[in-house]
Design a protein around this motif. Structure first.
Motif, mmCIF file in Angstrom:
data_model
loop_
_atom_site.group_PDB
_atom_site.id
_atom_site.type_symbol
_atom_site.label_atom_id
_atom_site.label_comp_id
_atom_site.label_asym_id
_atom_site.label_seq_id
_atom_site.Cartn_x
_atom_site.Cartn_y
_atom_site.Cartn_z
ATOM 1 N N TYR A 151 0.817 -1.201 0.000
ATOM 2 C CA TYR A 151 0.000 0.000 0.000
ATOM 3 C C TYR A 151 0.855 1.257 0.000
ATOM 4 O O TYR A 151 1.952 1.294 0.571
ATOM 5 N N ALA A 152 0.304 2.292 -0.593
ATOM 6 C CA ALA A 152 0.909 3.611 -0.450
ATOM 7 C C ALA A 152 0.770 4.044 1.000
ATOM 8 O O ALA A 152 -0.220 3.711 1.668
ATOM 9 N N ASP A 153 1.724 4.787 1.471
ATOM 10 C CA ASP A 153 1.696 5.228 2.872
ATOM 11 C C ASP A 153 0.422 6.020 3.182
ATOM 12 O O ASP A 153 -0.104 5.949 4.290
ATOM 13 N N SER A 154 -0.070 6.745 2.200
ATOM 14 C CA SER A 154 -1.218 7.618 2.419
ATOM 15 C C SER A 154 -2.512 6.852 2.695
ATOM 16 O O SER A 154 -3.469 7.417 3.232
ATOM 17 N N VAL A 155 -2.552 5.562 2.351
ATOM 18 C CA VAL A 155 -3.783 4.786 2.530
ATOM 19 C C VAL A 155 -3.588 3.594 3.457
ATOM 20 O O VAL A 155 -4.567 2.907 3.795
ATOM 21 N N LYS A 156 -2.375 3.358 3.871
ATOM 22 C CA LYS A 156 -2.079 2.195 4.713
ATOM 23 C C LYS A 156 -2.898 2.246 5.993
ATOM 24 O O LYS A 156 -2.982 3.287 6.653
ATOM 25 N N GLY A 157 -3.537 1.139 6.333
ATOM 26 C CA GLY A 157 -4.376 1.063 7.524
ATOM 27 C C GLY A 157 -5.805 1.486 7.298
ATOM 28 O O GLY A 157 -6.662 1.271 8.157
ATOM 29 N N ARG A 158 -6.090 2.081 6.155
ATOM 30 C CA ARG A 158 -7.455 2.513 5.837
ATOM 31 C C ARG A 158 -8.047 1.761 4.656
ATOM 32 O O ARG A 158 -9.250 1.520 4.619
ATOM 33 N N PHE A 159 -7.233 1.415 3.699
ATOM 34 C CA PHE A 159 -7.689 0.719 2.490
ATOM 35 C C PHE A 159 -7.218 -0.729 2.538
ATOM 36 O O PHE A 159 -6.138 -1.031 3.062
ATOM 37 N N THR A 160 -8.023 -1.608 1.939
ATOM 38 C CA THR A 160 -7.665 -3.025 1.861
ATOM 39 C C THR A 160 -7.937 -3.547 0.466
ATOM 40 O O THR A 160 -9.055 -3.419 -0.039
ATOM 41 N N ILE A 161 -6.925 -4.119 -0.148
ATOM 42 C CA ILE A 161 -7.082 -4.723 -1.469
ATOM 43 C C ILE A 161 -7.289 -6.221 -1.294
ATOM 44 O O ILE A 161 -6.684 -6.858 -0.419
ATOM 45 N N SER A 162 -8.149 -6.782 -2.136
ATOM 46 C CA SER A 162 -8.404 -8.222 -2.092
ATOM 47 C C SER A 162 -8.806 -8.678 -3.491
ATOM 48 O O SER A 162 -8.982 -7.850 -4.390
ATOM 49 N N ARG A 163 -8.948 -9.989 -3.660
ATOM 50 C CA ARG A 163 -9.318 -10.495 -4.987
ATOM 51 C C ARG A 163 -10.043 -11.818 -4.865
ATOM 52 O O ARG A 163 -9.874 -12.549 -3.885
ATOM 53 N N GLU A 164 -10.825 -12.105 -5.877
ATOM 54 C CA GLU A 164 -11.479 -13.403 -6.031
ATOM 55 C C GLU A 164 -11.145 -13.900 -7.431
ATOM 56 O O GLU A 164 -11.768 -13.491 -8.416
ATOM 57 N N ASN A 165 -10.168 -14.767 -7.534
ATOM 58 C CA ASN A 165 -9.723 -15.231 -8.842
ATOM 59 C C ASN A 165 -10.811 -15.989 -9.592
ATOM 60 O O ASN A 165 -10.890 -15.930 -10.823
ATOM 61 N N ALA A 166 -11.647 -16.682 -8.867
ATOM 62 C CA ALA A 166 -12.721 -17.429 -9.529
ATOM 63 C C ALA A 166 -13.700 -16.509 -10.243
ATOM 64 O O ALA A 166 -14.378 -16.923 -11.186
ATOM 65 N N LYS A 167 -13.763 -15.274 -9.777
ATOM 66 C CA LYS A 167 -14.665 -14.292 -10.390
ATOM 67 C C LYS A 167 -13.906 -13.279 -11.239
ATOM 68 O O LYS A 167 -14.509 -12.330 -11.742
#
Length: 120
Positions: free
Chosen positions: A58-74
């Protein structure tokens, strides 16, 4: 592969949004990322996730506030935005990672972005 970001909108400061990035093809073997851009400014890196979800960055500006995730099946990548601030206002883009860095040239298949506006 074509990418389509969605889920943006208008939210008050402190609120949350969840962005989605739907791919037209298989992305399960690729890292993926989110960037954002304010008109008149350079597009900036926000977050990245590897193919197996075992590594996120994460960029420092969003760390702790934003979360990236993924669903490969979709064939879908997400970005959860919490504790939003007015300075998070931007167009958010997803992209496929093709090389090892976190700069714009390290990503391709840029899709249309989705607007996030945070009011104070």
């Amino acid at each position: 592969v074509q990418l389509q970001a969605s889920g943006g909108g208008l939210v008050q400061a402190g609120g949350s949004l969840k962005l989605s990035c739907a791919a037209s093809g298989r992305i399960s073997t690729y890292g993926m990322g989110w960037f954002r851009q304010v008109p008149g400014k350079e597009r900036e890196f926000v977050a990245s996730i590897n193919w197996s979800s075992s590594v996120t960055y994460y960029a420092d500006s969003v760390k702790g506030r934003f979360t990236i995730s993924r669903e490969n099946a979709k064939n879908t990548v997400y970005l959860q935005l919490n504790s939003l601030k007015p300075e998070d206002t931007a167009i958010y883009y997803c992209a496929r990672r093709r090389s090892g860095g976190y700069r714009i040239p390290d990503f391709d298949s840029w899709g249309q972005g989705t607007q996030v506006t945070v009011s104070s």
